[in-house]
Design an enzyme around this catalytic site. Structure first.
Site, mmCIF file in Angstrom:
data_model
loop_
_atom_site.group_PDB
_atom_site.id
_atom_site.type_symbol
_atom_site.label_atom_id
_atom_site.label_comp_id
_atom_site.label_asym_id
_atom_site.label_seq_id
_atom_site.Cartn_x
_atom_site.Cartn_y
_atom_site.Cartn_z
ATOM 1 N N PHE A 142 0.854 -1.192 0.000
ATOM 2 C CA PHE A 142 0.000 0.000 0.000
ATOM 3 C C PHE A 142 0.888 1.239 0.000
ATOM 4 C CE2 PHE A 142 -2.307 3.612 1.539
ATOM 5 C CZ PHE A 142 -3.468 3.538 0.780
ATOM 6 N N ASP A 227 9.141 3.141 2.080
ATOM 7 C CA ASP A 227 7.939 3.902 2.402
ATOM 8 C C ASP A 227 7.694 3.758 3.905
ATOM 9 O OD1 ASP A 227 5.412 4.837 2.920
ATOM 10 O OD2 ASP A 227 4.482 3.969 1.136
ATOM 11 N N LYS A 256 2.159 11.302 7.139
ATOM 12 C CA LYS A 256 1.297 11.020 8.298
ATOM 13 C C LYS A 256 1.728 11.784 9.558
ATOM 14 C CE LYS A 256 -1.326 7.238 6.633
ATOM 15 N NZ LYS A 256 -0.978 6.111 5.788
#
Ligand SMILES: *Cc1c(COP(=O)(O)O)cnc(C)c1O
Length: 400
Positions: A142, A227, A256
């Protein structure tokens, strides 16, 4: 008169695209690890906005930075310099142990940035023929929602119906070093991977995988691109998950919790040499590197460091998993996690995870189900031991 939860849910359903399937709770106030609905019911937030709120909701230091900066200047665009970007990027490169950063807003934009950097590096530094660059990615990845990123997703829900897809990506199994070695060709410019596959249901690779993957990349002159948008910012018990194995990447993507749950702040960070392939006008963002985001980003990093949230995630994560293992239940297939990024996989015979998250909600715990059988537990890292134990009590009740 204040409206109730039912009203807001109905309004969202009527006027908003149905691109999410939320737990039926409305949040109208939050502080630290707690959130409240319009009726005044209180819940412990065990998702922390997919780990974007590691520092806790409305952390006073981050809110102060936001307010102070809002009273000076919020947006300049990169057509001009501002006095917050340099100090922020200096701090960000220090904590990532790299040299230069390209600031963006959302996580997906940081991933897109890394993809562009890797391709351009491939052509300019590695000598890959024009338009032949390949990036290796992992099954069940993802990395975000843009058309290029969903081009190399493998989850059908993410992908189906959104083609034609961007070429130049090769998918290999996760946690498989041989597959990585075999997939690399002269045209491979990067290996893009998550240190833990969080969205896939907190899939933790074998010990040594990250380190070995980094070594293979170096041997073949391929960029090792991590990531860390969800695993970073102390979530797994280190500032970045690569630090567990000293598997330092060539390019890291951060987002985030870099924005402290306040504004979107993301970046791709790399070495001076690699970052030098990007020239003026070749990439950018109107809001990327804006002074408000930089002030918030800087305060968000300060809180992670000053409050030693890495150590806290490590210690409380261990306590949490120990607590889970003590629960007497026949409903659990597996408990997985590192630091405060954890998941319980429910046996198929015990029904869908969704049923359990809805019961947890009734007990005052907000957690998110994923892929049918998995419940993720990722509270803000500022959670107290007694709050964690209270949460374990609620989990015990629904699993008993
Ligand atoms: C959330 C996430 C993204 C995308 O971030 P957005 O801010 O939603 O675009 C990318 N990669 C990982 C690992 C994520 O968890």
């Amino acid at each position: 008169m204040a409206r109730g939860s039912k009203y807001y849910i109905a309004l969202e359903n009527e006027y908003g695209a149905h691109n999410y399937h939320p737990i039926p709770v409305v949040i109208s106030k939050a502080k630290g690890v707690w959130v409240w609905d319009p009726e005044g019911r209180k819940y412990l937030d065990c998702l922390a906005s997919y780990s974007a709120v590691n520092q806790g909701h409305r952390h006073p230091k981050i809110i102060k930075a936001l307010r102070d900066q809002a009273n000076k200047v919020t947006l300049t665009s990169r057509a001009f310099h501002n006095d917050m970007l340099g100090p922020f990027l200096k701090k960000l490169t220090k904590v990532t142990q790299l040299e230069m950063a390209l600031p963006m807003n959302t996580g997906a934009e940081a991933v897109e940035t890394a993809v562009k950097i890797a391709r351009k590096w491939g052509y300019e530094k590695k000598g890959v023929p024009k338009n032949k660059a390949q990036i290796i990615v992992c099954r069940d990845n993802f990395h975000g929602r843009t058309t290029t990123i969903v081009s190399f997703a493998t989850d059908p829900v993410t992908r189906v119906g959104f083609g034609p897809f961007t070429p130049g990506f090769k998918v290999i199994p996760y946690n498989d070093i041989d597959a990585l070695e075999n997939a690399i060709t002269d045209n491979t410019v990067g290996f893009l991977v998550e240190p833990i596959q969080a969205e896939a249901g907190v899939k933790v690779p074998s010990e040594g995988y990250m380190r070995a993957a980094g070594d293979v990349c170096r041997q073949h002159n391929v960029l090792f691109m991590l990531d860390e948008i969800q695993t970073g910012c102390c979530r797994t018990g280190k500032m970045f998950a690569w630090m567990h194995e000293n598997a330092k990447p060539d390019v890291i993507m951060v987002g985030k919790a870099l924005g402290g749950g306040v504004v979107p702040v993301s970046a791709a960070v790399s070495s001076r040499d690699i970052m030098s392939v990007i020239g003026p006008g070749e990439h950018g963002s109107t809001f990327g590197g804006n002074p408000l985001a930089c002030a918030v980003g800087m305060a968000s990093l300060d809180v992670l460091i000053e409050e030693k949230l890495d150590k806290r995630a490590e210690k409380l994560g261990r306590r949490f998993r120990e607590g889970l293992h003590k629960i007497k239940t026949n409903k659990v297939k597996e408990i997985r996690g590192v630091g405060l990024l954890n998941a319980i996989e429910i046996k198929k015979s015990a029904g869908d995870a969704r049923k359990y998250t809805e019961r947890l909600k009734e007990l005052g715990v907000l957690a998110k189900d994923t892929h049918g059988q998995t419940i993720r537990f990722a509270p803000p890292l500022v959670i107290e031991e007694r709050e964690l134990d209270w949460m374990l009590g609620a989990i015990e009740k629904v699993l008993a």
